[in-house]
Each structure stands twice: as C-alpha cells, then as structure tokens.
Design an enzyme around this catalytic site. Structure first.
Site, PDB file in Angstrom:
ATOM      1  N   GLU A 179       0.835  -1.212   0.000  1.00  0.00           N
ATOM      2  CA  GLU A 179       0.000   0.000   0.000  1.00  0.00           C
ATOM      3  C   GLU A 179       0.870   1.263   0.000  1.00  0.00           C
ATOM      4  O   GLU A 179       0.822   2.084   0.918  1.00  0.00           O
ATOM      5  CB  GLU A 179      -0.943  -0.004   1.211  1.00  0.00           C
ATOM      6  CG  GLU A 179      -2.005  -1.091   1.114  1.00  0.00           C
ATOM      7  CD  GLU A 179      -3.098  -0.962   2.164  1.00  0.00           C
ATOM      8  OE1 GLU A 179      -2.836  -0.377   3.227  1.00  0.00           O
ATOM      9  OE2 GLU A 179      -4.221  -1.444   1.913  1.00  0.00           O
ATOM     10  N   GLU A 372      -5.635  -8.088  -1.111  1.00  0.00           N
ATOM     11  CA  GLU A 372      -6.306  -7.922   0.185  1.00  0.00           C
ATOM     12  C   GLU A 372      -7.758  -7.583  -0.079  1.00  0.00           C
ATOM     13  O   GLU A 372      -8.064  -6.732  -0.912  1.00  0.00           O
ATOM     14  CB  GLU A 372      -5.724  -6.759   0.995  1.00  0.00           C
ATOM     15  CG  GLU A 372      -4.421  -7.044   1.655  1.00  0.00           C
ATOM     16  CD  GLU A 372      -3.950  -5.903   2.555  1.00  0.00           C
ATOM     17  OE1 GLU A 372      -4.804  -5.208   3.162  1.00  0.00           O
ATOM     18  OE2 GLU A 372      -2.734  -5.702   2.641  1.00  0.00           O
TER      19      GLU A 372
HETATM   20  C1  BGP Z   1      -4.570  -2.563   4.865  1.00  0.00           C
HETATM   21  C2  BGP Z   1      -3.256  -3.132   5.297  1.00  0.00           C
HETATM   22  C3  BGP Z   1      -3.316  -4.355   6.121  1.00  0.00           C
HETATM   23  C4  BGP Z   1      -4.603  -4.586   6.861  1.00  0.00           C
HETATM   24  C5  BGP Z   1      -5.852  -4.087   6.215  1.00  0.00           C
HETATM   25  C6  BGP Z   1      -7.070  -4.020   7.090  1.00  0.00           C
HETATM   26  O1  BGP Z   1      -4.506  -1.180   4.912  1.00  0.00           O
HETATM   27  O2  BGP Z   1      -2.374  -3.406   4.221  1.00  0.00           O
HETATM   28  O3  BGP Z   1      -2.136  -4.443   6.842  1.00  0.00           O
HETATM   29  O4  BGP Z   1      -4.509  -4.472   8.199  1.00  0.00           O
HETATM   30  O5  BGP Z   1      -5.699  -2.850   5.595  1.00  0.00           O
HETATM   31  O6  BGP Z   1      -7.027  -2.887   7.882  1.00  0.00           O
HETATM   32  P1  BGP Z   1      -7.303  -2.886   9.431  1.00  0.00           P
HETATM   33  O7  BGP Z   1      -6.371  -3.902   9.983  1.00  0.00           O
HETATM   34  O8  BGP Z   1      -6.998  -1.523   9.891  1.00  0.00           O
HETATM   35  O9  BGP Z   1      -8.721  -3.249   9.620  1.00  0.00           O
END
Ligand code: BGP
Length: 474
Positions: A179, A372
């Site tokens: 990201e 993701e």
């Molecule tokens: C993205 C990241 C992850 C992950 C996901 C979910 O931004 O790459 O590392 O955590 O989001 O976000 P969160 O964990 O804040 O719910």
C-alpha cells in the site's frame, strides 16, 4: 472468458500483524513495533507524535500478535487443508537485517523464512511475498529519519537482493512495498517519517515517495536479474473515488483524488512521473530531488503486475458541506448513503471492486492481483466451539462474484485473489484483535489474553469449496 485455470486463490497476512516474536533470534525493532493499541496509535502512525522508544504505559499488540512466529507449521498445515494455491505474507526486514543495513544478514532470520517457503512449496502453495509491509527498521529511522533520506534506497535494495538471492526458486511472486500510497496518510507507518514543527510535511513526504519509487524500481531490476521468472508487483491501497453528486465539480474532484492515490502506481507501472503530479509539485514548490539516473531507473524497470487491496470505495465532494464521515483503510471519506457499513464504519461495496478492476486495467493494461479484501467483524464462539460467520461468507461471496464479472464480462486479466487476514491477526488501524478478518479464528483478545488456539470458522469450509471449484461454487 472464465477465471484462469491457474487462478491463485489464497489468503494474506503481514509479519507485523501476525508474527509476534519481535525479540526472537536477533530480530531488530521495526516502526510498527512502536504502534500501541489505543487512542495515540493514529498520531504515532501519522508521525506527529514521536514515539521511538517503547513506553511501558502502552500495550503493544504486535509484540505477540497471533504468535505465528512459533505457530507457523501448524498454521501452514491449516492453510494447506483449505486448499490454498497461494499465501501472501511479508518478510520482516529486521529479522534479516536487525538494524536495516548491517554488513551481514542474520542467518537465523533467513533460515526462518526458508523453512516457511519450503513448507509452503511442499504443500503446493505458492508464496507471494511482500518485501516491506509497513516495515521500516527503527535503527534506520534513528539514523536517517526513515525514507526522507536517500540512503534508505541502498539499505532496502541490499535487503531485497539478499532475500531474492536466498529464496531464488522458492518464491516467484514479489510485491515491493505494501500500500505504497499509505505514505501520504500515515507517513510513519508507510515511511518511518516523524515531523517536527515547521516541517514542510508534503515536501518531505513526496521526497520519501521518490526514494521508495526508485528503490522499488531497483528491487524490480534486481529481481529480474536474479531470476527472469520472477514476477514483481506494486501494491496500492485501492478503492476508487465516487463523486458525492453529479455536479461537475464533484466529478472532477473524484478524478483528482484518484490521481492523488494512483500517482505511485502510475510511476511504478508506466515508468515515469505523470504530468498532473509534475504540475502539482511545480505549483506547490515541492518537486522531489531527482539524482542523475533516477529517470532511467524508473523507465527501465516497471512492474510486471499491479496488485491492490480493496475494502471500500471512497466518496468525495468539491463542496464544503456538512457530510457524514466514513472511515476506510487508513483514510477517511464522505459517507455514501447508498452503501451499508461494517461495525468499524468501512463501507461495503462489492460492485466498487468491479469498477476498480476496470479502472486499473484500463489505466495500466497489466495483469492485476487483488491481494487484500475482507470483512473486519466481531466473531462469537458458540458453547460447542464453532464460529458461524455467515456475514463474512456473504461479504466474500459478493466480492468474488464482482471480480468474476470483471473477468468474465469485462475481460480484465486477473492473476489471483488473497483474502486479508486469512487467519485472525491484529488490525493495522486500531491494533485490535476483535476486528477479525480470518477464516481461521485465533483465541486472543484486545488486551492480549487467550490461549492462541486456532479454530477454523464456517468460512474456512466455505472457502475451501470455492477454491476447489475454481470459484464456480459460491
Ligand atoms: C490494509 C493493510 C493491512 C490490513 C488491512 C485491514 O490497509 O495493508 O495491513 O490491516 O488494511 O485494515 P485494518 O487492519 O486496519 O482493519
């Protein structure tokens, strides 16, 4: 056109949110080890609160996380039984180089990932490896101020070269920086940046961005030199911007905001800075310093594929009106009245995934990879030890249908899909365990209590069937 026969169905985690074991086997500290649970997390993540020492007043959820460091063999077994074709994970930079740039790598760290990659390969699971998932060695933040300093490029490329060489033949799919656009929103998380009063935050951030872009291109070059079969991707925190209304200014605002995020991917996929960015830098007098050779490095080493995370679309307006707010992965937008939201205020928009796939494919004409996607929700364990997460199945089913449509109806070239947090892990934005994404439950709570026992959820068995049918049985 249906999904590819070799479609890479999988799941994703990241070292900083899953491994724990942060003091094991010579590992050094990394930026995300310094993110506590609780209200100060956001300010530290932004880089406005200097917190380079671990402070006993805080609880650091990443210290143990879900202790994958010690559970990895059992976890891989569970992933294999689900039928995963790929597993996305990150290497912890400071397990390999505890200070980020040590003269020699730490053999214990190298060995650890070698065992994992071999265990995956033995079970027919392709590793998909992120070189830096919110991972900036603390020693380099102290020495250089993180990615604001050009010397980070050498440290990163040397780390990349070390692991690319060691894992040649074991790992083929690589992502350079997770990201990468998050640098704009959480500069400490994305780049180890900490700001002082009077700093020109934008100028420093875009200079850091330039260093990351050059480093990513050099890592791509090295990856191709070490093994021409290597495939390297960039990684965007995705989700297109919608205009709040059909007023022309709102539409323009949505385009401009898309540009703001896609800037990084434009450079990584096209190999040059887009004109809108150069104009902005000139106008705001924040043009990053380019060294001789940088342009050629970017031009000659574009990525092979474009990967992205997708949780939600984002709604914006050019007008300063009283809009309700929605959260989203690490940045906020206007609440879209047409969409439902998760318990954490992230808006659920499966069709937005199809739009994003179309937009990205049109823009880049390179294979895409959704690395993701998932639902963060609270789970309950029934008295007989089951987790009936139909809401997660529902969410995932709708998103899979959306990407199937993008492939089958719109003709997008999609390499694979890895759901986020295939196993429960700590949340990046909040540090909570209770915001669960996994198809595998982990017994641990927000305060760090629990046996760490793993339990497959209902979604686990559902996803297994989806994979076995290559997405036909949803
Ligand atoms: C993205 C990241 C992850 C992950 C996901 C979910 O931004 O790459 O590392 O955590 O989001 O976000 P969160 O964990 O804040 O719910």
């Amino acid at each position: 056109m249906a999904l590819r026969k070799d479609f890479l169905w999988g799941g994703a985690t990241a070292a900083n949110q899953a491994e724990g074991g942060i003091f094991e086997a010579g590992r050094g500290l990394t930026n995300t080890d310094l993110l506590p649970a609780g209200p100060d997390r956001a300010a530290i993540g932004f880089g406005t609160l200097d917190n380079l020492q671990r402070d006993p007043k805080y609880f650091y959820p990443g210290e143990v996380a879900v202790d994958m460091y010690h559970h990895y063999m059992d976890d891989i077994e569970l992933l294999a039984k689900m039928g995963l074709k790929t597993y996305r994970m990150s290497i912890s930079w400071t397990r390999i180089f505890p200070n980020g740039d040590d003269p020699e790598p730490n053999e214990d760290g190298l060995k650890y990932y070698e065992l994992i990659f071999k265990a995956l390969k033995d079970r027919g699971i392709e590793p998909l490896v992120t070189l830096a998932h919110f991972d900036v060695p603390v020693a380099l933040i102290k020495k250089y101020g993180g990615w604001r300093d050009r010397r980070m490029i050498d440290a990163y490329v040397n780390y990349a070269k070390t692991v690319l060489t060691r894992y040649r033949g074991l790992v083929k799919h690589w992502l350079t920086i997770n990201e990468i656009n998050i640098l704009l929103h959480q500069p400490f998380v994305g780049g180890g940046l900490i700001f002082k009063a009077g700093d020109n935050v934008e100028k420093i951030t875009y200079q850091a961005a330039h260093h990351q872009l050059v480093a990513s291109a050099l890592a791509t070059k090295v990856a191709h030199e070490i093994d021409p079969d290597n495939l390297v991707g960039c990684m965007l925190a995705g989700g297109s911007h919608y205009p709040y209304s059909c007023r022309p200014k709102d539409y323009l605002e949505a385009i401009l905001r898309d540009n703001g995020e896609y800037f990084f991917i434009d450079v990584q996929a096209w190999g040059y800075y887009p004109s809108y960015a150069l104009k902005k830098f000139e106008r705001e007098q924040i043009t990053p310093i380019f060294e001789a050779g940088d342009e050629a490095i970017l031009r000659e080493n574009p990525v092979d594929f474009v990967s992205f995370s997708y949780y939600c679309s984002r709604t914006v307006s050019a007008y300063d009106e009283d809009y309700a707010e929605a959260t989203g992965n690490l940045f906020k937008s206007i609440k879209n009245p047409n969409l439902p939201s998760t318990e954490w205020g992230w808006q659920i928009d499966p069709l937005g995934l199809r739009s994003s796939l179309n937009m990205l494919y049109n823009r880049y004409q390179k294979p895409l990879f959704i690395v993701e996607n998932g639902l963060g929700a609270k789970d309950e364990v029934t008295p007989d030890g089951q987790i009936n997460d139909d809401y997660r199945i529902d969410y995932t089913r709708q998103h899979i249908q959306a990407f199937k449509d993008a492939v089958e109806i719109d003709g997008v070239d999609l390499l694979g899909y890895t759901t986020w947090g295939i196993i429960d892990l700590i949340s990046a934005s909040t540090g909570q365990m209770s915001k669960r994404y996994g198809f595998i439950y982990v017994d641990r709570d927000d305060e760090g209590h629990g046996s760490l026992k793993r339990i497959p959820k209902k979604s686990y068995y559902w996803y297994k069937k989806v994979i076995a049918s290559n997405g036909d049985e949803l």
